[in-house]
Design a protein around this motif. Structure first.
Motif, short mmCIF file in Angstrom:
data_model
loop_
_atom_site.label_atom_id
_atom_site.label_comp_id
_atom_site.label_asym_id
_atom_site.label_seq_id
_atom_site.Cartn_x
_atom_site.Cartn_y
_atom_site.Cartn_z
N ALA A 20 -1.02 4.50 -0.31
CA ALA A 20 -1.44 3.23 -1.24
C ALA A 20 -1.21 2.57 0.14
CB ALA A 20 -0.82 2.54 -2.31
N HIS A 21 -0.45 3.07 1.03
CA HIS A 21 -0.08 2.07 2.42
C HIS A 21 -1.49 2.55 3.40
CE1 HIS A 21 3.09 0.39 0.82
NE2 HIS A 21 3.07 1.39 -0.11
N ASN A 22 -2.15 3.86 3.65
CA ASN A 22 -3.43 4.19 4.18
C ASN A 22 -3.90 3.14 4.87
OD1 ASN A 22 -5.19 5.26 5.72
ND2 ASN A 22 -5.03 7.40 4.12
N ALA A 23 -3.68 2.57 6.28
CA ALA A 23 -4.81 1.85 5.99
C ALA A 23 -6.37 1.63 6.27
CB ALA A 23 -4.25 1.16 7.37
N ASN B 251 -6.80 -4.11 -2.02
CA ASN B 251 -5.96 -3.77 -2.18
C ASN B 251 -4.75 -4.55 -2.92
OD1 ASN B 251 -2.65 -2.35 -1.07
ND2 ASN B 251 -2.98 -2.82 1.28
N PRO B 252 -4.25 -4.01 -4.04
CA PRO B 252 -3.60 -4.84 -4.84
C PRO B 252 -2.33 -5.23 -3.65
CG PRO B 252 -3.28 -2.65 -5.54
CD PRO B 252 -4.24 -2.40 -4.37
N LEU B 253 -1.58 -4.41 -3.51
CA LEU B 253 -0.38 -4.62 -2.67
C LEU B 253 -0.21 -5.62 -1.89
CD1 LEU B 253 0.64 -0.66 -2.03
CD2 LEU B 253 1.16 -2.60 -4.05
N LEU B 254 -0.82 -5.99 -0.60
CA LEU B 254 -1.58 -7.20 -0.06
C LEU B 254 -0.73 -8.86 -0.95
CD1 LEU B 254 -4.71 -6.58 1.79
CD2 LEU B 254 -2.08 -6.09 2.88
#
Length: 233
Positions: free
Chosen positions: A13-16, A217-220
């Protein structure tokens, strides 16, 4: 009070370079496709060894290890065939069957894949409609507006050809067709199982997976909220 769902954030999920995010329900185990597609003499052989090491280390019998490696080779052929048609992610589902015949000891197996396909540029709603318009034999066709945009769903029951050498067991495939907002790509989520009599449950399961898909990206946003909260503190 309803308990909020819990999510485990995978490192992918953190893959740029990621351009899609989604959540797999409990009971699914991701197959390390990229690692398993390497051969022992390729530059990526270290990744292959890392992926199969836990299994090999648990198998002490030499004959059993040889059988596993033979099965691995066949599995690599299947994964290569999936990769050739744009599949980038594959997971095996294992769930307890506590309904059929009142038997609580059985298990249901399934295969979840995510595939990309380049398409002629079109509005997402048009792409969603086209995805099922030419899908021969597909049934239970639906069109929905999801958080990630318009989508279409369909399903198909296949039986392998006798010449294929595969068991002549009907296979249910449930599809979610998700156009990328750029209008140039289509994502297909496919959930396959031989438990054809449980199609309603698998249909619902794929709907839930598709509802959590995001092309942003929902993590941002979550990280921004944390930073803002830290600043107020």
């Amino acid at each position: 009070m309803t308990e909020l769902p819990r999510f485990v954030i995978d490192e992918s999920a953190h893959n740029a370079e990621a351009d899609i995010w989604f959540a797999e329900p409990a009971g699914f185990t991701t197959i390390p496709m990229r690692a398993l597609l390497h051969t022992p003499d390729s530059p990526g052989s270290e990744a292959l060894r890392g992926a199969i090491a836990p299994i090999l280390d648990s198998v002490q019998d030499g004959l059993a290890r040889k059988e596993f490696l033979a099965q691995l080779a066949r599995g690599q052929q299947l994964l290569a065939a999936l990769a050739d048609v744009g599949t980038t992610r594959c997971s095996i589902g294992l769930h307890r069957d506590d309904v059929s015949n009142g038997d609580s000891g059985g298990h249901l197996f399934s295969l979840l894949t995510l595939s990309w396909r380049d398409i002629a540029t079109a509005a997402p709603a048009v792409t969603a409609a086209r995805a099922v318009a030419a899908a021969e034999g597909h049934t239970h066709i639906e069109y929905l507006d999801l958080p990630c945009g318009p989508a279409s769903f369909s399903e198909l029951v296949r039986t392998p050809n006798a010449e294929s050498g595969l068991p002549q067991t009907p296979l249910l495939q449930v599809f979610a067709h998700l156009p990328h907002p750029d209008g140039k790509r289509l994502v297909s989520l496919t959930l396959g199982t031989t438990a054809v009599n449980r199609r309603a449950e698998y249909r619902s399961l794929l709907h839930h997976i598709a509802e959590n898909v995001s092309f942003e990206n929902p993590l941002l946003e979550a990280e921004a909220i944390k930073r803002a909260a830290a600043g107020r503190g």
